[in-house]
Design an enzyme around this catalytic site. Structure first.
Site, PDB file in Angstrom:
ATOM      1  N   TYR A  85      -7.070  -0.667  -1.720  1.00  0.00           N
ATOM      2  CA  TYR A  85      -8.449  -0.502  -2.176  1.00  0.00           C
ATOM      3  C   TYR A  85      -9.241   0.481  -1.312  1.00  0.00           C
ATOM      4  O   TYR A  85      -9.770   1.469  -1.822  1.00  0.00           O
ATOM      5  CB  TYR A  85      -9.142  -1.866  -2.249  1.00  0.00           C
ATOM      6  CG  TYR A  85     -10.505  -1.813  -2.867  1.00  0.00           C
ATOM      7  CD1 TYR A  85     -10.660  -1.817  -4.259  1.00  0.00           C
ATOM      8  CD2 TYR A  85     -11.656  -1.758  -2.082  1.00  0.00           C
ATOM      9  CE1 TYR A  85     -11.913  -1.764  -4.844  1.00  0.00           C
ATOM     10  CE2 TYR A  85     -12.909  -1.703  -2.659  1.00  0.00           C
ATOM     11  CZ  TYR A  85     -13.031  -1.714  -4.031  1.00  0.00           C
ATOM     12  OH  TYR A  85     -14.277  -1.657  -4.599  1.00  0.00           O
ATOM     13  N   ARG A 123     -12.329 -12.479 -12.436  1.00  0.00           N
ATOM     14  CA  ARG A 123     -11.817 -11.938 -11.175  1.00  0.00           C
ATOM     15  C   ARG A 123     -11.970 -13.047 -10.137  1.00  0.00           C
ATOM     16  O   ARG A 123     -12.935 -13.065  -9.373  1.00  0.00           O
ATOM     17  CB  ARG A 123     -12.601 -10.704 -10.750  1.00  0.00           C
ATOM     18  CG  ARG A 123     -12.403  -9.516 -11.666  1.00  0.00           C
ATOM     19  CD  ARG A 123     -13.106  -8.317 -11.089  1.00  0.00           C
ATOM     20  NE  ARG A 123     -12.923  -7.147 -11.927  1.00  0.00           N
ATOM     21  CZ  ARG A 123     -13.417  -5.973 -11.640  1.00  0.00           C
ATOM     22  NH1 ARG A 123     -14.128  -5.794 -10.551  1.00  0.00           N
ATOM     23  NH2 ARG A 123     -13.209  -4.957 -12.433  1.00  0.00           N
ATOM     24  N   LYS A 131     -10.455   4.416  -2.459  1.00  0.00           N
ATOM     25  CA  LYS A 131     -11.887   4.741  -2.390  1.00  0.00           C
ATOM     26  C   LYS A 131     -12.130   5.897  -1.423  1.00  0.00           C
ATOM     27  O   LYS A 131     -12.912   6.801  -1.700  1.00  0.00           O
ATOM     28  CB  LYS A 131     -12.707   3.509  -1.972  1.00  0.00           C
ATOM     29  CG  LYS A 131     -12.676   2.378  -2.978  1.00  0.00           C
ATOM     30  CD  LYS A 131     -13.376   2.770  -4.249  1.00  0.00           C
ATOM     31  CE  LYS A 131     -13.497   1.596  -5.194  1.00  0.00           C
ATOM     32  NZ  LYS A 131     -14.231   1.917  -6.409  1.00  0.00           N
TER      33      LYS A 131
END
Length: 160
Positions: free
Chosen positions: A64, A99, A68
């Site tokens: 992640y 989620r 990014k």
């Protein structure tokens, strides 16, 4: 000169149902964002605003923050007249899609908004206000990165 704020992309559920979760995540959080940034640049956008994430780092070992960070760096390479990157903490928003990990994190971090609101969380409304203020009161710096605390300050109209 016009500005483009990239805060919400079509997060197609199809993107997350691929055999390899990495490919689906990369398609949505990297490929779609970069496609939009390139189209904005080609269309004459002078000030591009990007919502990234706290901890974004293109050299990270974790997926992640690495993706990014890669997007942040690649957007910078496009050569916008002005680039504003917003790196909020955990976005405090109720999503319609399931989620479980995010839901749990938001519930555990919710008390922080009362005691230390700028440490790890950020309401989506705060990010939106900060983006509007970045456009309405631009600085003369060609590129700026607003970490979570700076996002909170800018949303209140204060300089960072």
């Amino acid at each position: 000169m016009w500005s483009l704020s990239l805060t919400v992309l079509a997060r197609s559920k199809q993107g997350f149902q691929l055999p390899l979760p990495y490919e689906g995540f990369k398609r949505v959080d990297h490929d779609y964002v970069m496609m939009t940034a390139k189209l904005a640049k080609e269309g004459g956008c002078g000030h591009f605003l990007l919502q990234s994430s706290q901890g974004a780092n293109k050299d990270s070992s974790f997926l992640y923050p690495k993706v990014k960070g890669q997007v942040d760096a690649e957007c910078a390479e496009l050569g916008f007249e002005k680039l504003s990157i917003f790196r909020p903490g955990v976005l405090m928003v109720d999503r319609k899609e399931s989620r479980p990990g995010e839901w749990f994190a938001r519930k555990m971090l919710a008390p922080l908004k009362y005691f230390a609101p700028t440490v790890m969380t950020c309401p989506v409304e705060t990010v939106a206000k900060a983006m509007v203020n970045a456009v309405l009161s631009p600085s003369d710096k060609p590129a700026e990165i607003y970490e979570n605390k700076a996002v909170h300050l800018l949303a209140k109209g204060k300089s960072c």
